[in-house]
Design a protein around this motif. Structure first.
Motif, PDB file in Angstrom:
ATOM      1  N   ASN A 137      10.793   5.289  12.315  1.00 20.97           N
ATOM      2  CA  ASN A 137      10.618   5.999  13.581  1.00 20.97           C
ATOM      3  C   ASN A 137       9.985   7.352  13.303  1.00 20.97           C
ATOM      4  O   ASN A 137      10.556   8.198  12.618  1.00 20.97           O
ATOM      5  CB  ASN A 137      11.979   6.182  14.252  1.00 20.97           C
ATOM      6  CG  ASN A 137      11.873   6.866  15.603  1.00 20.97           C
ATOM      7  OD1 ASN A 137      10.804   6.931  16.200  1.00 20.97           O
ATOM      8  ND2 ASN A 137      12.984   7.380  16.084  1.00 20.97           N
ATOM      9  N   SER A 186       4.711   8.968   9.525  1.00 19.99           N
ATOM     10  CA  SER A 186       3.254   9.143   9.621  1.00 19.99           C
ATOM     11  C   SER A 186       2.492   7.955   9.076  1.00 19.99           C
ATOM     12  O   SER A 186       1.372   7.665   9.514  1.00 19.99           O
ATOM     13  CB  SER A 186       2.829  10.418   8.883  1.00 19.99           C
ATOM     14  OG  SER A 186       3.196  10.356   7.513  1.00 19.99           O
ATOM     15  N   ASP A 227       2.584   5.330  11.930  1.00 23.71           N
ATOM     16  CA  ASP A 227       1.831   5.733  13.121  1.00 23.71           C
ATOM     17  C   ASP A 227       0.341   5.948  12.875  1.00 23.71           C
ATOM     18  O   ASP A 227      -0.410   6.197  13.815  1.00 23.71           O
ATOM     19  CB  ASP A 227       2.423   7.034  13.679  1.00 23.71           C
ATOM     20  CG  ASP A 227       3.269   6.781  14.921  1.00 23.71           C
ATOM     21  OD1 ASP A 227       3.223   5.664  15.443  1.00 23.71           O
ATOM     22  OD2 ASP A 227       3.971   7.709  15.356  1.00 23.71           O
ATOM     23  N   ARG A 238       5.117  -0.278  15.064  1.00 21.10           N
ATOM     24  CA  ARG A 238       4.157   0.747  15.488  1.00 21.10           C
ATOM     25  C   ARG A 238       4.309   1.098  16.968  1.00 21.10           C
ATOM     26  O   ARG A 238       3.713   2.072  17.436  1.00 21.10           O
ATOM     27  CB  ARG A 238       2.728   0.271  15.196  1.00 21.10           C
ATOM     28  CG  ARG A 238       2.348   0.424  13.724  1.00 21.10           C
ATOM     29  CD  ARG A 238       1.060  -0.283  13.368  1.00 21.10           C
ATOM     30  NE  ARG A 238      -0.116   0.178  14.101  1.00 21.10           N
ATOM     31  CZ  ARG A 238      -0.828   1.259  13.792  1.00 21.10           C
ATOM     32  NH1 ARG A 238      -0.452   2.029  12.777  1.00 21.10           N
ATOM     33  NH2 ARG A 238      -1.915   1.567  14.492  1.00 21.10           N
ATOM     34  N   GLN A 239       5.119   0.301  17.702  1.00 17.72           N
ATOM     35  CA  GLN A 239       5.304   0.579  19.124  1.00 17.72           C
ATOM     36  C   GLN A 239       6.775   0.784  19.498  1.00 17.72           C
ATOM     37  O   GLN A 239       7.083   1.094  20.643  1.00 17.72           O
ATOM     38  CB  GLN A 239       4.717  -0.564  19.963  1.00 17.72           C
ATOM     39  CG  GLN A 239       3.215  -0.719  19.783  1.00 17.72           C
ATOM     40  CD  GLN A 239       2.602  -1.719  20.742  1.00 17.72           C
ATOM     41  OE1 GLN A 239       3.301  -2.455  21.444  1.00 17.72           O
ATOM     42  NE2 GLN A 239       1.278  -1.760  20.779  1.00 17.72           N
ATOM     43  N   ASN A 284       7.416   5.574  18.357  1.00 17.97           N
ATOM     44  CA  ASN A 284       6.067   5.315  17.869  1.00 17.97           C
ATOM     45  C   ASN A 284       5.176   4.804  19.000  1.00 17.97           C
ATOM     46  O   ASN A 284       5.627   4.053  19.865  1.00 17.97           O
ATOM     47  CB  ASN A 284       6.093   4.279  16.737  1.00 17.97           C
ATOM     48  CG  ASN A 284       6.876   4.762  15.525  1.00 17.97           C
ATOM     49  OD1 ASN A 284       6.995   5.974  15.306  1.00 17.97           O
ATOM     50  ND2 ASN A 284       7.411   3.841  14.750  1.00 17.97           N
ATOM     51  N   HIS A 285       3.912   5.187  18.965  1.00 18.30           N
ATOM     52  CA  HIS A 285       2.992   4.795  20.046  1.00 18.30           C
ATOM     53  C   HIS A 285       1.623   4.419  19.485  1.00 18.30           C
ATOM     54  O   HIS A 285       0.588   4.806  20.023  1.00 18.30           O
ATOM     55  CB  HIS A 285       2.845   5.931  21.059  1.00 18.30           C
ATOM     56  CG  HIS A 285       4.139   6.364  21.680  1.00 18.30           C
ATOM     57  ND1 HIS A 285       4.807   5.608  22.619  1.00 18.30           N
ATOM     58  CD2 HIS A 285       4.893   7.459  21.471  1.00 18.30           C
ATOM     59  CE1 HIS A 285       5.915   6.230  22.980  1.00 18.30           C
ATOM     60  NE2 HIS A 285       6.002   7.357  22.295  1.00 18.30           N
ATOM     61  N   ALA A 286       1.618   3.678  18.394  1.00 17.15           N
ATOM     62  CA  ALA A 286       0.353   3.287  17.764  1.00 17.15           C
ATOM     63  C   ALA A 286      -0.091   1.913  18.256  1.00 17.15           C
ATOM     64  O   ALA A 286       0.706   1.126  18.769  1.00 17.15           O
ATOM     65  CB  ALA A 286       0.499   3.289  16.250  1.00 17.15           C
TER      66      ALA A 286
END
Length: 431
Positions: free
Chosen positions: A352, A355, A358, A407-408, A412-414
């Protein structure tokens, strides 16, 4: 048709090389450069204190990483640096007369480090990071040269250059240098503290961090863009994250201690070092003094905020993909990384806000799931916990699903990753 294209490329390289050389020669004075590289009265390359300082600086610069092939003698060269244009073998920098630095003067060494010019006046390929090392002071360069001269000489001839045409034509580097290289020793910012300036000097110069942590263009250069803003490492298929701790930076939310911990032990409350960075920690940063580590962290904390990233949207409905990934995560990952993705401090890194999870491309998460995660063994963390590889137990579609999920998930919002991406990186060697 092919011979016409090739002929055009040859003419282009030669033309650019001629123009670049003219501009280069007009820009700098060779006599001044050589004078700067001469030994001053009283300077003694055999001084033990100078050699010890040079050893530390060579460690900070991680010279052994490139100048040592696997299983070979330290600093004897032979490691092939991969680039998109072909492999470049590193030279022998032990003081062997025939194959190393034995016949080099300090003026020769200074010219290479500071200006990217070889002993015989040839352009050096920028796989040798003179674009950063140019910032190293003369005194530090002298100490490094004294250390290298103190090593036992190793006779190891150079390997053949593996560059493709037309990149093997050295004269073409004159144009490249005109576009991307700015020669000059680091100049302190008088408005900043000594600690900040020390950190800036280490990061921008010897540490050569921007060589990996920034995006490169098609010619392998770094166009004008924010330093340390993250980028894919050419020909290695790892993504070096943005290093800003401010809003939308890759290290957003990291404290100074988090940075110091990662560089010293390979692990922090925010994440672990793996891939190429694990080797950097193992060979280099764990050996830095506490004062230098704190200085590096101080400098990184001063990097500016980044623009809010634009997350690419997919025309494909990924709901089922992410749901499948959640199921795999609960079965394979949650026991270590937690249902909340926050891991266990000092043992299992969080996912969470990580880097490497993400980052824009998704490369790092894919490769760690496939190949496993192996933090470096360090004095501060001699028995790190490692993550096993799942390349044999998970299909490409499964890896894409679980990576897309993490990633989501949580904060996370990738963007999700595709099955074809997993197939591509499954074939990529570890180093």
């Amino acid at each position: 048709m092919k011979w016409l294209i090739r002929s055009f490329l040859v003419l282009l390289v030669l033309a650019l090389g001629a123009v670049g050389w003219w501009l280069f020669a007009a820009h700098r004075g060779d006599a001044a450069l050589v004078r700067t590289g001469q030994l001053a009265a009283g300077e003694n390359l055999s001084d033990p204190a100078l050699i010890a300082r040079g050893k530390y600086l060579a460690t900070v610069g991680d010279c052994a990483a490139c100048h040592t092939q696997r299983g070979g003698a330290p600093f004897a060269g032979g490691h092939e640096v991969p680039t998109p244009f072909g492999n470049i073998p590193s030279p022998n920098i032990t003081p062997d007369d025939e194959t190393g630095l034995g016949r080099w003067s300090f003026a020769d060494f200074w010219q290479a480090l500071h200006a990217g010019i070889g002993r015989h006046g040839e352009f050096l390929y920028p796989a040798f990071s003179y674009t950063s090392y140019t910032k190293v002071t003369r005194d530090d360069a002298l100490a490094m040269f004294a250390y290298l001269k103190s090593l036992a000489p190793v006779h190891q001839p150079a390997k053949a250059l593996g560059l493709k045409f037309p990149y093997s034509v050295r004269s073409g580097l004159a144009a490249w240098r005109t576009l991307y290289f700015r020669e000059g020793v680091y100049q302190p910012d008088t408005s900043k503290s000594p600690e900040w300036n020390r950190g800036a000097y280490l990061v921008q110069g010897l540490g050569h961090c921007n060589e990996c942590h920034v995006a490169r263009d098609a010619l392998g250069g770094v166009p004008d863009q924010p330093a340390l803003s993250g980028g894919q490492i050419p020909a290695q298929d790892w993504y070096a994250p943005d290093l800003s701790t401010q809003a939308h930076g890759g290290l957003h939310g990291w404290s100074r201690q988090d940075i110091v911990d990662l560089l010293k032990t390979g692990q922090s409350a925010k994440g672990s070092a793996f891939g190429p960075m694990a080797e950097v920690v193992s060979r280099s940063t764990q050996h830095m003094t506490d004062a230098d580590l704190a200085a590096v962290a101080t400098y990184l904390e001063s990097l500016p905020p980044r623009p809010q990233p634009v997350v690419a949207t997919s025309a494909i409905d990924t709901t089922a993909l992410v749901k499948h990934g959640n199921e795999i995560y609960d079965r394979q990952c949650a026991a270590c990384h937690g249902k909340d993705g926050n891991g266990v401090v000092g043992v299992y890194p969080p996912l969470n806000g990580n880097s490497s999870v993400d980052e824009p491309a998704g490369i790092n998460a894919i490769r760690v799931v496939l190949l496993g995660g192996f933090p470096p063994v360090t004095a501060g963390n001699p028995r790190p916990y490692s993550m096993p590889p799942f390349a044999q137990s998970l299909k490409d579609a499964d890896v894409a699903a679980v990576v897309s999920y993490i990633r989501q998930a949580w904060g996370n919002h990738a963007a999700p990753v595709q099955e074809r991406d997993v197939g591509k990186y499954r074939q990529t060697p570890i180093d």
